[in-house]
Design a protein around this motif. Structure first.
Motif, PDB file in Angstrom:
ATOM      1  N   ASP A 169      42.658  41.313  40.032  1.00 11.79           N
ATOM      2  CA  ASP A 169      42.188  39.961  40.317  1.00 11.79           C
ATOM      3  C   ASP A 169      43.232  39.260  41.193  1.00 11.79           C
ATOM      4  O   ASP A 169      44.297  38.841  40.716  1.00 11.79           O
ATOM      5  CB  ASP A 169      41.988  39.186  39.012  1.00 11.79           C
ATOM      6  CG  ASP A 169      41.230  37.884  39.225  1.00 11.79           C
ATOM      7  OD1 ASP A 169      41.417  37.268  40.295  1.00 11.79           O
ATOM      8  OD2 ASP A 169      40.456  37.489  38.344  1.00 11.79           O
ATOM      9  N   TYR A 182      46.266  39.117  37.767  1.00  9.51           N
ATOM     10  CA  TYR A 182      46.176  40.022  36.630  1.00  9.51           C
ATOM     11  C   TYR A 182      45.531  41.356  37.030  1.00  9.51           C
ATOM     12  O   TYR A 182      44.650  41.406  37.894  1.00  9.51           O
ATOM     13  CB  TYR A 182      45.340  39.397  35.507  1.00  9.51           C
ATOM     14  CG  TYR A 182      46.099  38.432  34.628  1.00  9.51           C
ATOM     15  CD1 TYR A 182      46.812  38.880  33.523  1.00  9.51           C
ATOM     16  CD2 TYR A 182      46.103  37.066  34.918  1.00  9.51           C
ATOM     17  CE1 TYR A 182      47.518  37.996  32.717  1.00  9.51           C
ATOM     18  CE2 TYR A 182      46.802  36.171  34.119  1.00  9.51           C
ATOM     19  CZ  TYR A 182      47.507  36.647  33.010  1.00  9.51           C
ATOM     20  OH  TYR A 182      48.195  35.769  32.229  1.00  9.51           O
ATOM     21  N   ALA A 201      43.376  43.993  35.023  1.00  2.70           N
ATOM     22  CA  ALA A 201      42.642  44.176  33.761  1.00  2.70           C
ATOM     23  C   ALA A 201      42.308  45.655  33.584  1.00  2.70           C
ATOM     24  O   ALA A 201      41.569  46.232  34.392  1.00  2.70           O
ATOM     25  CB  ALA A 201      41.366  43.340  33.758  1.00  2.70           C
ATOM     26  N   GLU A 231      40.376  48.341  31.639  1.00  4.04           N
ATOM     27  CA  GLU A 231      39.208  48.445  30.764  1.00  4.04           C
ATOM     28  C   GLU A 231      39.135  49.851  30.169  1.00  4.04           C
ATOM     29  O   GLU A 231      38.994  50.839  30.890  1.00  4.04           O
ATOM     30  CB  GLU A 231      37.933  48.127  31.546  1.00  4.04           C
ATOM     31  CG  GLU A 231      37.919  46.729  32.135  1.00  4.04           C
ATOM     32  CD  GLU A 231      36.690  46.460  32.990  1.00  4.04           C
ATOM     33  OE1 GLU A 231      35.864  47.403  33.134  1.00  4.04           O
ATOM     34  OE2 GLU A 231      36.543  45.340  33.500  1.00  4.04           O
ATOM     35  N   LYS A 266      39.762  45.773  26.530  1.00  2.00           N
ATOM     36  CA  LYS A 266      40.597  45.799  27.737  1.00  2.00           C
ATOM     37  C   LYS A 266      41.940  45.138  27.464  1.00  2.00           C
ATOM     38  O   LYS A 266      42.112  44.414  26.471  1.00  2.00           O
ATOM     39  CB  LYS A 266      39.894  45.115  28.905  1.00  2.00           C
ATOM     40  CG  LYS A 266      39.726  43.607  28.761  1.00  2.00           C
ATOM     41  CD  LYS A 266      39.054  43.022  30.005  1.00  2.00           C
ATOM     42  CE  LYS A 266      38.891  41.505  29.864  1.00  2.00           C
ATOM     43  NZ  LYS A 266      38.252  40.912  31.071  1.00  2.00           N
ATOM     44  N   GLU A 282      45.315  43.191  29.731  1.00  4.14           N
ATOM     45  CA  GLU A 282      45.672  42.609  31.026  1.00  4.14           C
ATOM     46  C   GLU A 282      47.176  42.648  31.256  1.00  4.14           C
ATOM     47  O   GLU A 282      47.971  42.465  30.329  1.00  4.14           O
ATOM     48  CB  GLU A 282      45.163  41.174  31.121  1.00  4.14           C
ATOM     49  CG  GLU A 282      43.648  41.076  31.133  1.00  4.14           C
ATOM     50  CD  GLU A 282      43.158  39.659  31.314  1.00  4.14           C
ATOM     51  OE1 GLU A 282      42.074  39.473  31.877  1.00  4.14           O
ATOM     52  OE2 GLU A 282      43.878  38.718  30.877  1.00  4.14           O
TER      53      GLU A 282
END
Length: 543
Positions: free
Chosen positions: A517, A522, A524, A526, A532, A534
């Motif tokens: 992002d 961040y 993330a 998953e 998930k 971060e």
């Protein structure tokens, strides 16, 4: 039928009148199994038709080949894909003229489906002006005039079809029960279900046992190792072909000239590699045979790979394509996040961009190509270093149970609901087609059939993914990844100090995606089993 449904109509409706051409007759033959061709069924049905035509002065037409040999009418295949369907088309087109006669041994040759479905076919033929003559026992003609005059004749048709359907349903139930009992005995190790085995295994009839063919089993193990190391199916095939590794002969067929990615794929997804036999049952959906998995019998075959390795490969396969493909297939993995990293803005792929002089960045592929996403870059080494540093905590807190089962269940519910709706639509369109013979409706039926087949494959993939993400396998993969990344925890960041090829292969078993992002800074991560974590890898950007 043994019951007598009233008096027969007076006179012979097949009588030839002076100056009139003889009525045309069409003989329809059908039986369910090819073995009946070698028995008496073919001869009997043919002889009955010839004798009746000669006795009643009918011209037996031979321009239409109305023989459904080895085609079942229990599921309506003789109408959908068989010669009876072609006869119905010929009636609708006018090629078979009103007043003609269809000769059959009994109504069960036309249909063994549910009685109302079979009656729809029979009455459809008769309402087109075609008489149907049943030849078994005392010949009986069913024409529009007969049904108008004798309402009980319609009940005779219906009851005959009911009996035929009941006989077929009873036979099907008994066959299923026999196979279910046999599968139970196989699962208990009391019986062999089949002596057919994969090409890296051979059956010894004297000892009644399966044995690995050592050199072929080693090739299977190597294929699994290569895949887990990050090589895709195309690359594995190239390696085996370059080294001249012999392909496996397929029974009595000759060996393939070279390894192909499709065969590599079949080996990688075949549970027999870990010794498991998958049993299936055949069910019929809209007249089409569908093989449905029933049970898995472990240790039926000798295992070429252990369960851990097999399930690791399935987890990796469910994560998408290998990042090592195309012009990168022969090079070492330089992007730890290859095949996993997604853009937090558009959901597209994030790629590693080397601008020279040690300037390497992670950039959204769409933005790089000017395809709509906002161009943003973040130093690759910065993201990697921060991720590797945070990895021990991320992996320590990773869920060890398949939380993703809820998502998988939702996927299965979605697929099953869609399949159910498509089946209903298929049935409705099929009935409409039988009435109208519309080409447009037929095209729609084919579209639905193709979509159902695609969804069946999707359902199978979801089930395989769920199986691969269960139990202690999750913890084992996480521990392996933690061990590989821990070796670089105290590293200075140079590319030689982290085995990115091994780490990336393990990451694609553990993570479904890592989303970068650019707005929040961040990353993330998953997990495949759900949940998930971060990691801060950059600084927030203004929108």
């Amino acid at each position: 039928m043994t019951a007598d449904f009233g008096p027969q109509p007076e006179g012979d409706s097949t009588m030839i009148y002076p100056g009139k051409a003889p009525r045309k007759a069409y003989s329809y033959l059908r039986f369910s199994t090819p073995e009946q061709m070698r028995g008496d069924s073919y001869r009997r049905q043919t002889q009955l038709a010839v004798e009746y035509a000669e006795e009643h002065g009918l011209e037996l037409d031979d321009t239409l080949n109305l023989q459904d040999l080895g085609v079942s009418s229990y599921r309506g295949r003789n109408v959908k894909v068989g010669k009876l369907g072609e006869f119905l088309d010929a009636v609708d087109s006018g090629y078979v003229e009103p007043g003609s006669v269809l000769l059959i041994e009994s109504f069960d040759r036309i249909s063994r489906q549910a009685a109302w479905r079979g009656q729809h076919i029979v009455t459809g033929i008769i309402s087109s002006g075609i008489s149907i003559v049943t030849l078994s026992g005392r010949p009986r003609e069913f024409s529009p005039e007969v049904l108008d005059r004798d309402p009980l004749a319609l009940f005779e048709i219906l009851f005959t079809l009911m009996r035929a359907n009941d006989e077929s349903a009873t036979k099907a139930r008994r066959m299923r029960a026999v196979w279910e009992a046999k599968r139970d005995r196989v699962a208990e190790g009391k019986e062999r279900l089949t002596t057919i085995c994969p090409n890296w295994i051979e059956y010894d009839p004297e000892k009644d046992e399966f044995n690995l063919i050592p050199e072929r089993a080693e090739v299977v193990r190597r294929i699994y190792r290569e895949y887990l190391s990050g090589n895709g199916m195309v690359k594995i095939a190239e390696i085996l072909n370059a080294e001249g590794v012999p392909t496996f002969p397929n029974g009595k067929r000759k060996r393939a000239k070279y390894w192909h990615q499709t065969y590599i794929g079949r080996i990688l997804r075949n549970p027999a590699a870990m010794g498991t036999l998958v049993t299936h049952q055949t069910r019929h959906v809209d007249g089409k045979r569908v093989n449905e998995e029933v049970a898995r019998i472990p240790r039926y075959y000798p295992a070429a790979v252990d369960e851990q390795m097999f399930q690791d490969v399935q987890a990796m396969r469910s994560g998408g394509r290998s990042p090592r493909r195309g012009r990168h297939a022969h090079s070492e993995v330089r992007n730890l996040f290859g095949g996993l990293c997604k853009c937090g803005r558009c959901g597209g792929t994030v790629v590693r961009v080397d601008k020279g002089r040690g300037k390497v960045y992670l950039v959204c592929a769409k933005a790089k190509a000017g395809a709509g996403c906002t161009y943003e870059s973040i130093p690759y080494q910065q993201v990697e270093d921060l991720f590797v540093k945070a990895a021990p905590k991320i992996l320590h807190n990773a869920p060890l149970s398949p939380e993703g089962d809820d998502g998988i269940s939702e996927d299965l519910d979605r697929i099953d609901t869609t399949l159910h709706g498509l089946s209903d639509a298929f049935d409705s369109l099929l009935e409409a087609y039988q009435e109208t013979r519309s080409v447009g409706i037929l095209d729609k039926i084919r579209e639905i059939d193709a979509e159902k087949e695609r969804l069946e494959e999707e359902r199978k993939a979801v089930m395989e993914a769920r199986e691969a993400h269960r139990g202690g396998l999750i913890e084992s993969r996480i521990n392996q990844l933690a061990e590989v990344l821990s070796e670089a925890t105290d590293a200075t960041g140079s590319e030689e100090e982290l085995d990115r090829t091994r780490a990336n292969a393990l990451m694609r078993q553990v993570f479904k995606a890592v989303v970068l992002d650019y707005d929040t800074g961040y990353l993330a991560c998953e997990f495949k089993q759900g949940g998930k974590a971060e990691v801060i890898v950059g600084w927030p950007k203004s929108r």
